[in-house]
Design a protein around this motif. Structure first.
Motif, short mmCIF file in Angstrom:
data_model
loop_
_atom_site.label_atom_id
_atom_site.label_comp_id
_atom_site.label_asym_id
_atom_site.label_seq_id
_atom_site.Cartn_x
_atom_site.Cartn_y
_atom_site.Cartn_z
N ILE A 188 0.85 -1.18 0.00
CA ILE A 188 0.00 0.00 0.00
C ILE A 188 0.89 1.24 0.00
CG2 ILE A 188 -1.79 1.27 1.24
CD1 ILE A 188 -2.68 -1.41 2.42
N LEU A 189 0.69 2.11 -0.97
CA LEU A 189 1.51 3.32 -1.11
C LEU A 189 0.64 4.56 -1.00
CD1 LEU A 189 3.59 2.17 -4.23
CD2 LEU A 189 4.35 2.14 -1.86
N PHE A 190 1.24 5.65 -0.54
CA PHE A 190 0.55 6.93 -0.46
C PHE A 190 1.19 7.91 -1.43
CE2 PHE A 190 -0.48 4.89 3.49
CZ PHE A 190 -1.80 5.25 3.70
N TYR A 191 0.36 8.59 -2.20
CA TYR A 191 0.84 9.53 -3.21
C TYR A 191 0.20 10.90 -3.00
CZ TYR A 191 2.38 5.52 -6.07
OH TYR A 191 2.99 4.38 -6.53
N ALA A 192 0.94 11.93 -3.32
CA ALA A 192 0.35 13.27 -3.44
C ALA A 192 -0.29 13.36 -4.82
CB ALA A 192 1.43 14.33 -3.28
N LYS A 193 -1.31 14.18 -4.92
CA LYS A 193 -2.02 14.35 -6.20
C LYS A 193 -1.08 14.79 -7.31
CE LYS A 193 -6.05 16.79 -8.10
NZ LYS A 193 -7.19 17.69 -7.74
N SER A 194 -0.09 15.60 -6.96
CA SER A 194 0.86 16.10 -7.97
C SER A 194 1.66 14.97 -8.60
CB SER A 194 1.81 17.12 -7.33
OG SER A 194 2.48 16.54 -6.21
N THR A 195 1.98 13.93 -7.80
CA THR A 195 2.73 12.78 -8.32
C THR A 195 1.88 12.00 -9.31
OG1 THR A 195 3.93 12.62 -6.24
CG2 THR A 195 4.02 10.71 -7.68
N LEU A 252 -8.64 14.16 -12.56
CA LEU A 252 -7.88 14.95 -11.58
C LEU A 252 -8.79 15.85 -10.75
CD1 LEU A 252 -4.76 15.84 -13.74
CD2 LEU A 252 -4.71 14.60 -11.56
N ASP A 253 -9.87 16.35 -11.37
CA ASP A 253 -10.82 17.19 -10.64
C ASP A 253 -11.53 16.41 -9.53
OD1 ASP A 253 -10.23 19.38 -12.17
OD2 ASP A 253 -11.93 19.12 -13.55
#
Length: 419
Positions: free
Chosen positions: A117-124, A155-156
């Motif tokens: 399980i990974l966590f990402y920022a929206k920008s990534t 993205l929205d």
């Protein structure tokens, strides 16, 4: 291979088969109340689970060959099951499922056994999906329907952060089903850490601090991107959450328990995982009665109620002992639990009833206090059975415990001598 239920009269099952064969044609079967009940009755007449989609085609084959006995049904089913598994294996791919979430934990990676399980920022994520089309493929009554979304639309719909779960499936829906238990567990742990115990909630508002995802996206091993939009029972606005130092410490102490010990069936960590999932469901409930039922089910799970045939009296008794953790005097919280258990029984057996915030808040205190104790016992207990035996033996007198110890010692000695 499926097997007919032991003790069930084969003739009654074959009668049901004949009734359905009379209704079957080359196109399928007429949808009626009678046929719906007969189809489900037939499905439940076997020990093993039968895929509902198989039954009509099996009955069609039996009608062509003029057969109506159980053996023919079993043979047709097992042949179709073998073909299905072969086809499914050829379609199964690796998927990475991305789920929008309004939290930012300190760590970016969690491992539950072989599930990452990974966590990402929206920008990534934006870098990976910009300019792509997202497909939504559904089959409605045999007709394939395809919808498309652009990356800007996707993205929205995304939160500031996403978590991803790597799993397998023949399509995004099957992959999501594989990922969902892990998402529910993570969400339950997050809710446990960030949600205040005492809340006054307006009608039809959830207690959850973790928002519902507006969209689920996923990429498969062919680098194709798909999406679907989960159906939410209500719009629930949540704000981005950033954990403090102490919250992060508690959060990852809990997660490390599952990372180190896994989630094997009947294990102590499997019971803990169910408790967190039920906690998440309770916090996600719109209706107060639904929240109370989920919290009570959580308490039942934490007290091994399944081994007591779900006895409400025994659940109250075992929960009553945990009042010691709050140093409560007198009757602790026993009278409160008896009142709440009666309210639970009214909901289950009589339908809707008014539930007060106070009742939910008290049950939340009990549930969280019990769960904290269970978490503290993770090094001492490894299986559900050990927890059940702990509950049973905890109330024994010193002489009763000494008697059990001597009998166990005697049995161990006899077994050693017999080797």
């Amino acid at each position: 291979m499926i097997k007919h239920k032991k003790g069930k009269n084969p003739k009654s099952t074959e009668d049901t088969i004949r009734v359905l064969i009379d209704e079957i044609n080359e196109v399928g079967i007429t949808l009626s109340e009678k046929n719906a009940v007969c189809l489900y009755e037939l499905q439940c007449s076997f020990e093993n689970k039968i895929r509902p989609g198989f039954i009509v085609s099996i009955l069609q084959e039996m009608k062509r060959s003029n057969e109506s006995n159980i053996q023919a049904f079993v043979e047709q089913h097992d042949m179709k099951e073998k073909e299905y598994k072969k086809l499914k294996a050829s379609l199964t791919q690796k998927w990475e499922i991305f789920i929008p979430i309004n939290i930012k934990p300190r760590k970016k990676k969690i491992l539950f056994e072989d599930v990452e399980i990974l966590f990402y920022a929206k920008s990534t994520i934006k870098k990976n999906i910009s300019g792509r089309d997202f497909l939504n493929v559904r089959s409605d009554f045999g007709e394939e329907r395809i919808k498309k979304l652009t990356s800007s639309h996707v993205l929205d719909s995304l939160s500031k952060y996403c978590l991803s779960i790597k799993c397998s499936g023949s399509d995004i829906y099957e992959a999501w089903k594989a990922a969902e238990p892990y998402y529910d567990l993570i969400r339950g742990i997050f809710e446990f850490v960030v949600s205040p115990t005492y809340q006054l909630i307006p009608p039809f508002k959830k207690r959850a601090k973790i928002g519902d995802p507006e969209i689920i996206i996923g990429s498969n091993s062919n680098n194709e991107w798909h999406y679907f939009e989960p159906i939410s029972d209500t719009h629930h606005q949540c704000f981005n959450i950033k954990f403090g130092e102490e919250q992060n410490r508690v959060l990852f102490n809990i997660i490390n328990i599952f990372s180190k010990k896994g989630l094997k069936p009947k294990s102590f960590t499997s019971l803990l995982a169910d408790a967190f999932r039920l906690y998440s469901q309770a916090m996600d409930s719109i209706y107060s009665y639904d929240c109370l039922i989920n919290l009570w089910q959580m308490c039942e799970r934490m007290t091994c109620a399944g081994n007591m045939n779900g006895s409400t009296k025994d659940v109250v008794k075992r929960l009553g002992w945990h009042s010691e953790r709050l140093s409560l005097s007198g009757s602790g919280w026993n009278e409160a639990l008896i009142a709440i258990s009666k309210k639970r029984n009214e909901i289950v057996h009589r339908g809707f009833t008014k539930v007060e915030d106070e009742e939910i808040n008290i049950l939340l205190i009990v549930a969280k206090c019990t769960l904290r104790w269970l978490l503290s016992m993770n090094k001492e207990l490894n299986t559900e059975r050990q927890l059940e035996e702990y509950y049973q033996m905890r109330t024994l007198s010193p002489s009763e415990l000494a008697s059990k110890k001597s009998v166990i010692s005697l049995i161990e000695k006899e077994r050693k001598n017999s080797l």
